[in-house]
Enzyme design. Structure first.
Site, mmCIF file in Angstrom:
data_model
loop_
_atom_site.group_PDB
_atom_site.id
_atom_site.type_symbol
_atom_site.label_atom_id
_atom_site.label_comp_id
_atom_site.label_asym_id
_atom_site.label_seq_id
_atom_site.Cartn_x
_atom_site.Cartn_y
_atom_site.Cartn_z
ATOM 1 N N ASP A 61 -58.243 40.759 4.757
ATOM 2 C CA ASP A 61 -57.825 41.607 5.593
ATOM 3 C C ASP A 61 -58.124 43.022 5.421
ATOM 4 O OD1 ASP A 61 -56.420 39.156 6.116
ATOM 5 O OD2 ASP A 61 -54.557 40.073 5.045
ATOM 6 N N LYS B 23 -62.546 42.928 8.445
ATOM 7 C CA LYS B 23 -63.950 42.970 9.073
ATOM 8 C C LYS B 23 -63.818 42.400 9.419
ATOM 9 C CE LYS B 23 -62.752 39.392 6.115
ATOM 10 N NZ LYS B 23 -61.844 39.798 4.836
ATOM 11 N N GLY C 245 -58.149 34.983 9.323
ATOM 12 C CA GLY C 245 -57.348 35.653 10.462
ATOM 13 C C GLY C 245 -58.514 37.112 10.340
ATOM 14 N N HIS C 246 -59.293 37.475 11.652
ATOM 15 C CA HIS C 246 -60.134 37.974 11.960
ATOM 16 C C HIS C 246 -59.030 38.747 12.800
ATOM 17 C CE1 HIS C 246 -63.133 36.678 9.011
ATOM 18 N NE2 HIS C 246 -62.088 36.487 7.942
ATOM 19 N N GLN D 217 -62.173 35.942 3.483
ATOM 20 C CA GLN D 217 -61.366 37.056 2.507
ATOM 21 C C GLN D 217 -62.068 38.063 1.399
ATOM 22 O OE1 GLN D 217 -61.744 33.535 1.980
ATOM 23 N NE2 GLN D 217 -60.447 33.096 3.899
HETATM 24 P P1 GDP Z 1 -60.207 40.840 8.155
HETATM 25 O O1 GDP Z 1 -59.229 39.702 7.495
HETATM 26 O O2 GDP Z 1 -60.415 41.819 7.314
HETATM 27 O O3 GDP Z 1 -60.718 40.668 9.686
HETATM 28 O O4 GDP Z 1 -59.051 41.737 8.852
HETATM 29 P P2 GDP Z 1 -57.464 41.251 9.837
HETATM 30 O O5 GDP Z 1 -57.700 41.620 11.096
HETATM 31 O O6 GDP Z 1 -56.465 40.595 9.065
HETATM 32 O O7 GDP Z 1 -56.420 42.848 8.960
HETATM 33 C C1 GDP Z 1 -57.230 44.311 9.614
HETATM 34 C C2 GDP Z 1 -55.346 44.436 10.678
HETATM 35 O O8 GDP Z 1 -55.801 45.534 10.464
HETATM 36 C C3 GDP Z 1 -55.605 43.831 12.014
HETATM 37 O O9 GDP Z 1 -54.851 44.233 12.667
HETATM 38 C C4 GDP Z 1 -56.907 45.054 12.823
HETATM 39 O O10 GDP Z 1 -56.770 45.000 13.715
HETATM 40 C C5 GDP Z 1 -56.162 46.668 12.368
HETATM 41 N N1 GDP Z 1 -57.461 47.127 11.903
HETATM 42 C C6 GDP Z 1 -58.834 47.488 11.711
HETATM 43 N N2 GDP Z 1 -59.492 48.623 11.229
HETATM 44 C C7 GDP Z 1 -58.366 49.556 11.460
HETATM 45 C C8 GDP Z 1 -58.202 50.641 11.534
HETATM 46 O O11 GDP Z 1 -58.771 51.745 11.472
HETATM 47 N N3 GDP Z 1 -57.383 51.675 12.033
HETATM 48 C C9 GDP Z 1 -55.772 50.458 12.113
HETATM 49 N N4 GDP Z 1 -54.339 51.909 11.909
HETATM 50 N N5 GDP Z 1 -55.664 49.250 12.082
HETATM 51 C C10 GDP Z 1 -57.326 48.373 12.270
HETATM 52 P P1 IMO Z 2 -59.064 37.530 5.729
HETATM 53 O O1 IMO Z 2 -60.344 36.084 5.743
HETATM 54 C C1 IMO Z 2 -55.878 37.587 3.044
HETATM 55 C C2 IMO Z 2 -55.123 34.636 -0.242
HETATM 56 C C3 IMO Z 2 -54.148 33.384 0.412
HETATM 57 C C4 IMO Z 2 -53.484 33.321 -0.693
HETATM 58 C C5 IMO Z 2 -54.969 32.977 -1.587
HETATM 59 C C6 IMO Z 2 -55.009 31.520 -1.710
HETATM 60 O O2 IMO Z 2 -58.562 37.033 6.872
HETATM 61 O O3 IMO Z 2 -59.636 38.171 4.688
HETATM 62 P P2 IMO Z 2 -55.931 29.517 0.095
HETATM 63 O O4 IMO Z 2 -55.094 29.575 1.424
HETATM 64 O O5 IMO Z 2 -56.907 30.569 0.860
HETATM 65 O O6 IMO Z 2 -56.062 28.349 -0.881
HETATM 66 O O7 IMO Z 2 -54.738 30.750 -0.429
HETATM 67 O O8 IMO Z 2 -56.113 33.697 -1.083
HETATM 68 N N1 IMO Z 2 -56.119 34.676 1.219
HETATM 69 C C7 IMO Z 2 -56.234 35.457 2.208
HETATM 70 N N2 IMO Z 2 -55.184 37.226 1.989
HETATM 71 N N3 IMO Z 2 -56.891 37.520 3.655
HETATM 72 C C8 IMO Z 2 -57.652 36.278 4.279
HETATM 73 O O9 IMO Z 2 -58.705 36.279 4.795
HETATM 74 C C9 IMO Z 2 -57.145 35.291 3.033
HETATM 75 N N4 IMO Z 2 -57.575 34.224 3.012
HETATM 76 C C10 IMO Z 2 -56.933 33.717 1.733
HETATM 77 O O10 IMO Z 2 -53.174 34.511 0.556
HETATM 78 O O11 IMO Z 2 -53.356 34.414 -2.296
HETATM 79 MG MG MG Z 3 -57.472 38.634 7.708
#
Ligand code: GDP
Ligand code: IMO
Ligand code: MG
Length: 443
Positions: free
Chosen positions: A13, A16, A40-41, A223
């Site tokens: 998270d 990415k 979840g991206h 991840q």
């Molecule tokens: P990922 O799994 O690495 O793709 O990250 P996620 O999408 O799960 O979580 C990142 C969250 O931060 C999302 O809700 C993005 O919209 C948000 N986000 C990304 N870059 C920024 C930033 O620079 N500032 C803020 N406030 N939010 C951001």
């Molecule tokens: P992105 O790509 C954050 C965490 C779960 C749990 C552990 C194992 O969005 O960054 P799993 O279901 O993979 O066996 O769970 O890994 N986890 C993540 N945490 N971002 C993710 O993906 C994750 N994918 C798995 O919360 O702790």
């Molecule tokens: Mg994510």
């Protein structure tokens, strides 16, 4: 060439999705290489939010060939739903190319994930319950079902039926859990196969040809390092390798196909699920990060645990991934603090250590050693170049980059595409970043 890998450097998270969407403008192909719909991206574009779990984050650009590599585990129902959602947004997802060798998640994998994690009681990992671990376990045990099995419809339906019947016996014996209807699952998966079959191909050759023709191929990690099956905080990890090296095995390319490796790192740290987290702030500070950063899991909606930036973790990520550049995200979320803390080492008993300790028990016992930096207390979400940032924010970036020994390619100050400071032209993401920060390097 070139092949560019983008990976998470923390516990996932890191942002990415945003970074990959942005970089995709200058790419021709984006390839997911590991994980499944545990990921979840998020992409935010002109106020609209798109959450992707399986489809590569470059999909919004019509010129991109989106690829799901052999290292990914696929829940076909989730994938088809994602494709349909995109179609409703006028985005053609039928152009998706899927590896013959990717493994298929079945409903019993999801059930088993939940039963196993519940069975761990207080030691529960807090998985996403998407069946990721059990599917990779079947892959390693050589009893998994692969996407290529969909090529022969009758045989595929029969394989699914037999697999469900087999697991039903297991569930009855070990968990006293209700059985799945083998016919129903087999029919549903038969329909998924009809839909997905045209997307199946030899993705390894597809990628190799693109690289040979000089196209830019981005390998999209899911991840982050600390969730890596081998190198993370085992057993509180996911079931795949999340390091840059996994791009090779998970996409079917060789190490010499990779030219650049960008680590996405949040300006603070978050973690969803259980496991050690030395800089965690289970207090007002963490709550403030959580609230302003809207730190809720993209896949499960769980509150993310929050804490100060951890340079030990970043340096570990630099080493494990041989990072060539950093994308630092969510800097705007730190604008609220008077003083910022950065963990530069750990105290373990009487010792101060600067490297991530391999022994899990040691890591769980580590206390952070912090250095303090002044905050900037100013809205930076409109900054578009380094000069727009207050000097304290630049110093914070210099501190991270300098101590990690890696240049910054990109700074993100908000979720939208345009809320970004690029320190380069996309074509040469590293060269200018390197020049900019080279005085700070300890290397
Ligand atoms: P990922 O799994 O690495 O793709 O990250 P996620 O999408 O799960 O979580 C990142 C969250 O931060 C999302 O809700 C993005 O919209 C948000 N986000 C990304 N870059 C920024 C930033 O620079 N500032 C803020 N406030 N939010 C951001
Ligand atoms: P992105 O790509 C954050 C965490 C779960 C749990 C552990 C194992 O969005 O960054 P799993 O279901 O993979 O066996 O769970 O890994 N986890 C993540 N945490 N971002 C993710 O993906 C994750 N994918 C798995 O919360 O702790
Ligand atoms: Mg994510």
């Amino acid at each position: 060439m070139p092949g560019i890998v983008v990976v998470g450097t923390q516990w996932g998270d890191e942002g990415k999705g945003k970074v990959i969407d942005l970089l995709s403008d200058e790419m021709q192909m984006v390839v997911r290489f590991q994980g499944g719909n545990n990921a979840g991206h998020t992409i935010v574009c002109d106020g609209d939010t798109l959450k992707l779990h399986l489809i590569p984050s470059g999909i919004l650009y019509s010129h991109i060939v989106p690829v799901i590599g052999n290292g990914v585990v696929i829940n076909p129902a989730v994938l088809i739903e994602e494709m349909d959602n995109l179609a409703a947004m006028d985005v053609d997802a039928e152009r998706l190319r899927i590896s013959h060798n990717a493994h298929v998640i079945l409903p019993f994998h999801e059930n088993l994930d939940g039963l196993q994690d519940d069975g761990r009681g207080a030691a529960s990992i807090g998985t996403t319950r998407r069946g990721i671990g059990p599917t990779y376990a079947d892959k390693a045990a050589r009893c998994g079902i692969r996407m290529q099995d969909m090529l022969d419809p009758a045989a595929f339906r029969a394989r699914v039926r037999e697999a469900v019947e087999d697991k039903n016996r297991f569930f009855r014996c070990f968990y006293d859990a209700p059985s799945l209807d083998a016919e129903e699952v087999s029919a549903a998966y038969g329909a998924y196969a009809e839909r997905l079959r045209p997307c199946l191909t030899d993705t390894s050759i597809l990628i190799k040809r693109a690289l040979r023709d000089g196209q830019h191929v981005l390998f999209e990690g899911a991840q982050g390092l600390m969730l890596d099956l081998d190198h993370g905080t085992y057993p509180f990890v996911t079931s795949s390798n999340t390091v840059a090296g996994a791009a090779c095995t998970g996409a079917g390319v060789g190490p010499r196909d990779i030219d650049e490796i960008i680590g996405v790192t949040k300006a603070y740290v978050t973690r969803v699920g259980a496991g050690p987290f030395p800089t965690e702030q289970d207090n007002e500070t963490g709550n403030a990060m959580q609230e302003v950063g809207r730190e809720f899991g993209t896949t499960t909606g769980r509150r993310r645990r929050c804490g100060w930036f951890d340079l030990v973790v970043l340096r570990y990520a630099v080493r494990m991934n041989t990072l060539t550049g950093l994308a630092i995200t969510k800097l705007d979320v730190l604008s609220q603090f008077d003083t910022l803390r950065v963990c530069v080492a750990y105290r373990l008993g009487d010792e101060v250590i600067e490297e991530f300790p391999q022994i899990g028990r040691d890591f769980a016992a580590c206390e952070p050693v912090y250095e303090e930096l002044p905050g900037w207390k100013r809205d930076i979400s409109e900054a578009r170049k380094l000069d727009d940032l207050p000097v304290e924010a630049r110093d914070y970036l210099d501190f991270i980059s300098g101590r990690a020994g890696v240049p910054v390619n990109l700074v993100s100050v908000g979720p939208e595409r345009h809320q970004t400071i690029l320190l380069d032209g996309y074509q040469e993401p590293l060269r200018q970043g390197r020049l900019l920060f080279q005085d700070d390097f300890p290397l």
